[in-house]
Scaffold this motif. Structure first.
Motif, short mmCIF file in Angstrom:
data_model
loop_
_atom_site.label_atom_id
_atom_site.label_comp_id
_atom_site.label_asym_id
_atom_site.label_seq_id
_atom_site.Cartn_x
_atom_site.Cartn_y
_atom_site.Cartn_z
N ARG A 148 22.14 4.55 15.02
CA ARG A 148 21.06 5.32 15.64
C ARG A 148 20.42 6.22 14.59
NH1 ARG A 148 25.46 6.97 18.85
NH2 ARG A 148 25.15 9.08 18.01
N ASN A 149 19.13 6.09 14.43
CA ASN A 149 18.37 7.00 13.56
C ASN A 149 18.99 7.13 12.17
OD1 ASN A 149 16.23 8.78 13.01
ND2 ASN A 149 17.47 10.58 13.52
N PHE A 150 19.34 5.99 11.59
CA PHE A 150 19.96 5.96 10.27
C PHE A 150 18.84 5.88 9.23
CE2 PHE A 150 23.41 3.56 7.60
CZ PHE A 150 23.24 4.48 6.58
N VAL A 151 18.29 7.02 8.87
CA VAL A 151 17.15 7.09 7.96
C VAL A 151 17.55 7.94 6.75
CG1 VAL A 151 14.74 7.74 7.65
CG2 VAL A 151 15.53 6.87 9.88
N VAL A 152 17.48 7.34 5.55
CA VAL A 152 17.80 8.05 4.31
C VAL A 152 16.78 7.69 3.25
CG1 VAL A 152 20.27 8.08 4.85
CG2 VAL A 152 19.34 6.23 3.46
N GLY A 153 16.76 8.45 2.17
CA GLY A 153 15.83 8.18 1.09
C GLY A 153 16.28 7.05 0.19
N ASN A 154 15.32 6.30 -0.34
CA ASN A 154 15.60 5.26 -1.33
C ASN A 154 14.32 5.01 -2.13
OD1 ASN A 154 16.95 3.27 -2.79
ND2 ASN A 154 17.94 2.43 -0.98
N VAL A 155 14.44 4.19 -3.17
CA VAL A 155 13.32 3.97 -4.09
C VAL A 155 12.55 2.71 -3.68
CG1 VAL A 155 12.67 3.56 -6.49
CG2 VAL A 155 14.59 5.09 -5.96
N TYR A 156 11.24 2.85 -3.55
CA TYR A 156 10.36 1.71 -3.25
C TYR A 156 9.14 1.80 -4.15
CZ TYR A 156 7.77 -1.80 -0.58
OH TYR A 156 7.11 -2.93 -0.20
N ASN A 157 8.96 0.78 -5.00
CA ASN A 157 7.84 0.76 -5.97
C ASN A 157 7.77 2.03 -6.80
OD1 ASN A 157 7.06 -1.80 -5.15
ND2 ASN A 157 5.48 -1.05 -3.73
N GLY A 158 8.95 2.51 -7.23
CA GLY A 158 9.02 3.66 -8.11
C GLY A 158 8.98 5.01 -7.43
N ALA A 159 8.78 5.03 -6.11
CA ALA A 159 8.73 6.30 -5.38
C ALA A 159 9.87 6.33 -4.36
CB ALA A 159 7.39 6.44 -4.67
N ILE A 160 10.31 7.53 -4.05
CA ILE A 160 11.37 7.70 -3.06
C ILE A 160 10.73 7.94 -1.70
CG2 ILE A 160 13.31 9.13 -2.32
CD1 ILE A 160 13.89 9.65 -5.27
N VAL A 161 11.05 7.05 -0.74
CA VAL A 161 10.49 7.16 0.61
C VAL A 161 11.63 6.97 1.61
CG1 VAL A 161 8.21 6.33 -0.08
CG2 VAL A 161 9.94 4.70 0.68
N PRO A 162 11.43 7.36 2.86
CA PRO A 162 12.48 7.16 3.87
C PRO A 162 12.71 5.66 4.14
CG PRO A 162 10.89 8.81 4.60
CD PRO A 162 10.30 8.15 3.39
N PHE A 163 13.96 5.28 4.16
CA PHE A 163 14.36 3.92 4.52
C PHE A 163 15.12 3.99 5.85
CE2 PHE A 163 12.98 2.72 0.50
CZ PHE A 163 13.30 1.41 0.15
N ASP A 164 14.72 3.18 6.80
CA ASP A 164 15.39 3.14 8.10
C ASP A 164 16.39 1.96 8.10
OD1 ASP A 164 16.23 2.98 10.71
OD2 ASP A 164 14.25 3.28 11.58
N TYR A 165 17.69 2.31 8.04
CA TYR A 165 18.76 1.31 7.99
C TYR A 165 19.34 0.99 9.37
CZ TYR A 165 19.19 1.83 2.88
OH TYR A 165 18.97 1.84 1.51
N SER A 166 18.68 1.40 10.43
CA SER A 166 19.25 1.27 11.76
C SER A 166 19.53 -0.19 12.15
CB SER A 166 18.33 1.92 12.80
OG SER A 166 18.17 3.30 12.53
N ALA A 167 18.85 -1.14 11.50
CA ALA A 167 19.11 -2.55 11.80
C ALA A 167 20.29 -3.12 11.02
CB ALA A 167 17.85 -3.38 11.52
N ASN A 168 20.85 -2.34 10.09
CA ASN A 168 22.06 -2.78 9.39
C ASN A 168 23.23 -2.88 10.38
OD1 ASN A 168 22.81 -2.20 5.96
ND2 ASN A 168 20.79 -2.70 6.75
#
Length: 745
Positions: free
Chosen positions: A591-611
């Motif tokens: 539930r609401n598993f959202v953490v930062g990660n790198v996308y195209n050189g920038a850090i943006v929120p990643f939603d891992y809730s489907a993991n």
């Protein structure tokens, strides 16, 4: 016999004073009852209102197991795999709650308790399968009696006690992969107040991997486990003391298989044949540079019990020290890309005092206090893109990382059973815990990164009720809260993040169950259903900062819901035949598993809730049979067991991604599932053995032939992808077989 979930007569079962009897797997009543002590009481398994499985030593002996890893799948919802980035390190999962890291600044989710002493880190949890009397697997949070960091459950291991008389057992085993071990247990005593037990266990193997670069076997290991237990038990005094001194010494090859693919940076520097390999048969061919781990771990335990008649007083003192030195080629390729040298020292001291007994005839109790302290230091040298395999990492790396950590905890607890009405019992209790965590992170030349000091306090209650309408049935329900302490991030790269703690995580577990004894005690069935509400999860997060522009820290994010139904059963259709079975059906989601990660050189929120939750198969189960035939020379015992474990993921990871944009700017990323490389294959693990028991004059002797994983299932036991740079894995032991000979007198 591989697994013993047995049933008890609720009306006739003895109710001893807590702690009064030796924790032995002896039978009472009708011969089918097992005594368990995981609730700090001696009670029959079927009158214990919790989900608990008692596993006998015979299961491990029949397979010639080296470690408790062969318990995986043998109890509902239990997975145990080796984490070879640390010595005797385990990935333990019960009911989908696990911890898969070797860093000592963070704590396990499943407690491993050996003779009453909790092992404070994942290193050391993968215990040798030697001289074990019984293993009890408690499922669900066990914070009341075992403290913080048991949100998944507890594996309670009891080793044999000195017998106070003269006896000995010697055994030798040889198997595939040039694997062999020797075991010896010697008891001395005259039946009086003094006795001693001495033991020695040696194990070694060439390993089941083949290194294509060196054309040699990989995965070798050599280990020794030895010690003595001294027992003082003055006749008629009510006092019993056991002092255990022991040491584990290991050397092993921490080999990894390369599972990098074209999406990983390292693949661009590696030979083509070493990338884009599968995670089945290809795992067993390796390419990495030689590496070696050394582990020495002495320990001491003093357990004292004093029976005052209506009250049992118990003191358990534990001391463990470990020294590790490990090199490892983490990229697993023939190119020198990432090779480390990790050196660690860890020491823990614990003390528990408790009293157990009865207040009136209807209320029994266990109350106590607990203290624990540990400290460790780590120095890591890394050779990154060194392209110089002959240069020692600590020569190449002039800015080695150093981490120092300290934990101090104390707690008070109470656990009570109140028979408040005929056939009804209320179980309730709680534990108040206080933890102090300290961490200091620095580098040799650039100096201090940061440090922190923080305190946490938590009360974890538990309440349950059980109803026993007759001697063949018990129904129960319970609610309990588990707590895993917070701490600091050892991989933090700035002063602010190194000094900012992450908070505790908690699990609220709701459970109902039934324990049945049917067909005139020939069939016993235990079932349990549970819902676990997992909150404030401790997960790795990528944020800006540090010399590389981003850093990995641990944060509290989101939660998860886990639901399951479990069953274990025993059928005895004939005196000579025993059939046991287990099953676990489990569903879970974040539930609401959202953490930062790198996308195209920038850090943006990643939603891992489907993991998927890691080490949480949708289904696992086992069926085992033991058939014993008397003969003129003794007996023949044949066992056959199948453990089925559905595929499960081993890391929170990146599968396919969906970018969410505002205009041309990516504002967040949805992760559509786990990376396929960290998912196991279906495991149908077929094990078999045949043991011939006979006499050599007045000496009992036996010869056993055994086989493990007869279907030769090949898959990963641990797999990791690292920030799009490289990926590596460990492999399941392929089909193996061998022979054991032994004598007892």
């Amino acid at each position: 016999m591989q697994f013993f979930p047995t049933m008890a007569m609720a009306q006739t079962a003895p109710q001893p004073i807590a702690g009064q009897e030796d924790p032995a797997t002896k039978t009472v009543g009708d011969g089918n009852e097992i005594i368990v002590t995981a609730r700090r009481r001696s009670e029959t398994l079927q009158t214990t209102p919790v989900a608990i499985t008692a596993v006998s030593a015979a299961m491990l002996e029949n397979k010639a197991s080296v470690s408790i890893a062969d318990l995986s799948g043998a109890a509902p919802g239990l997975l145990i795999t080796q984490q070879n980035s640390g010595a005797q390190a385990a990935n333990l999962s019960i009911r989908g709650l696990t911890y898969a890291d070797v860093e000592k600044s963070q704590t396990p989710t499943v407690g491993v308790v050996v003779d009453g002493v909790t092992i404070g880190t994942s290193t050391g949890q993968l215990q040798d399968a030697f001289d074990i009397e019984q293993i009890e697997v408690l499922r669900g949070p066990q914070g009341t009696l075992f403290g913080a960091n048991t949100i998944g459950g507890v594996i309670n291991i009891r080793r044999t006690k000195p017998t106070m008389s003269n006896s000995a057992k010697f055994e030798a085993t040889y198997g595939r992969w040039n694997s062999w071990n020797t075991k010896a247990v010697v008891n001395v005593g005259n039946g009086g107040s003094l006795g001693a037990k001495f033991w020695y266990f040696h194990n070694e193997t060439d390993g089941f991997y083949h290194n294509a670069t060196t054309n040699a076997s990989n995965g070798w290991s050599k280990g020794d486990n030895y010690g003595a237990a001294l027992r003082f038990q003055p006749v008629g005094s009510g006092f019993d003391a056991i002092l255990t001194l022991e040491k584990v010494s290991q050397k092993f090859d921490p080999v990894v298989a390369n599972i990098a693919n074209s999406s990983d940076v390292f693949c661009g520097f590696e030979p083509a044949r070493e990338c884009n390999r599968n995670t089945r048969g290809d795992l067993y061919t390796t390419f990495g540079q030689p590496a070696e781990s050394h582990y020495n771990a002495p320990a001491a335990t003093l357990e004292m019990n004093y029976n005052l008649g209506g009250t049992m007083l118990t003191s358990i003192t534990g001391w463990r020290h470990a020294r590790e030195s490990q090199t490892q080629d983490f990229d697993g390729s023939s190119t020198d890309l990432y090779y480390v040298d990790r050196r660690q020292r860890y020491t823990q001291v614990s003390q528990e005092f408790r009293a157990a007994g009865k207040i009136l005839s209807s209320l029994d109790y266990v109350v106590g206090v607990y203290y624990f302290t540990s400290n460790y230091d780590l120095t890591q040298c890394s050779r990154v893109f060194g392209f110089s395999p002959t240069t020692p990492p600590c020569t190449f790396d002039t800015n080695a990382q150093s981490v120092y950590g300290k934990t101090e905890s104390y707690a008070g607890f109470g656990d009570f059973n109140w028979a408040f009405a005929s056939k009804w019992r209320l179980s309730f209790g709680g534990r108040w815990s206080h933890d102090n965590k300290q961490l200091r992170n620095s580098f040799a030349t650039t100096g201090l990164v940061g440090s922190g000091n923080v305190n946490f306090s938590k009360f974890t209650p538990k309440v349950g009720v059980d109803w026993r309408p007759n001697s063949d049935l018990m129904l129960y329900g319970s609610w309990s809260r588990g707590y895993r302490s917070g701490g600091f991030s050892p991989r933090a790269a700035t002063a602010a993040t190194a000094g900012t703690p992450f908070g505790p995580e908690t699990v609220d577990s709701y459970e109902i169950g039934a324990k049945l004894d049917l067909l005139q005690r020939k069939l016993q069935i235990n079932v349990a259903g549970f819902i676990s509400d997992y909150k404030n999860m401790q997960q790795n997060t990528t944020i800006p900062g540090g010399p590389t522009g981003n850093q990995t820290i641990t944060s509290n994010v989101g939660g998860a819901t886990i639901r399951g139904i479990e069953m274990d059963a025993t059928l005895r259709p004939l005196k000579s035949l025993r059939i046991t079975a287990t099953a676990s059906i489990m569903g879970s989601h974040f539930r609401n598993f959202v953490v930062g990660n790198v996308y195209n050189g920038a850090i943006v929120p990643f939603d891992y809730s489907a993991n998927n939750l890691i080490y949480a198969p949708d289904f696992s189960g086992s069926i085992d049979a033991e058939y014993k035939v008397p003969t003129r020379f003794g007996s023949v015992v044949t066992t056959l067991g199948l453990r089925h474990i559905a595929p499960y993921d081993e890391q929170i990871s990146l599968g396919t991604l969906t970018a969410v944009k505002t205009g041309n700017t990516v504002t967040s990323v949805i992760v559509n599932g786990n990376d396929a490389r960290v998912r196991t294959a279906t495991q149908d693990l077929l094990d078999a053995s045949m043991t011939l028991n006979f006499k050599l004059q007045k000496t009992d002797a036996y010869v056993r032939v055994f086989a493990r994983n007869l279907a030769d299932i090949r898959t990963t036991t641990a797999a990791f992808t690292v920030a799009g740079l490289w990926s590596f894995a460990s492999a399941l032991e392929p089909r193996t077989y061998g022979v054991t000979v032994g004598v007892k007198f």
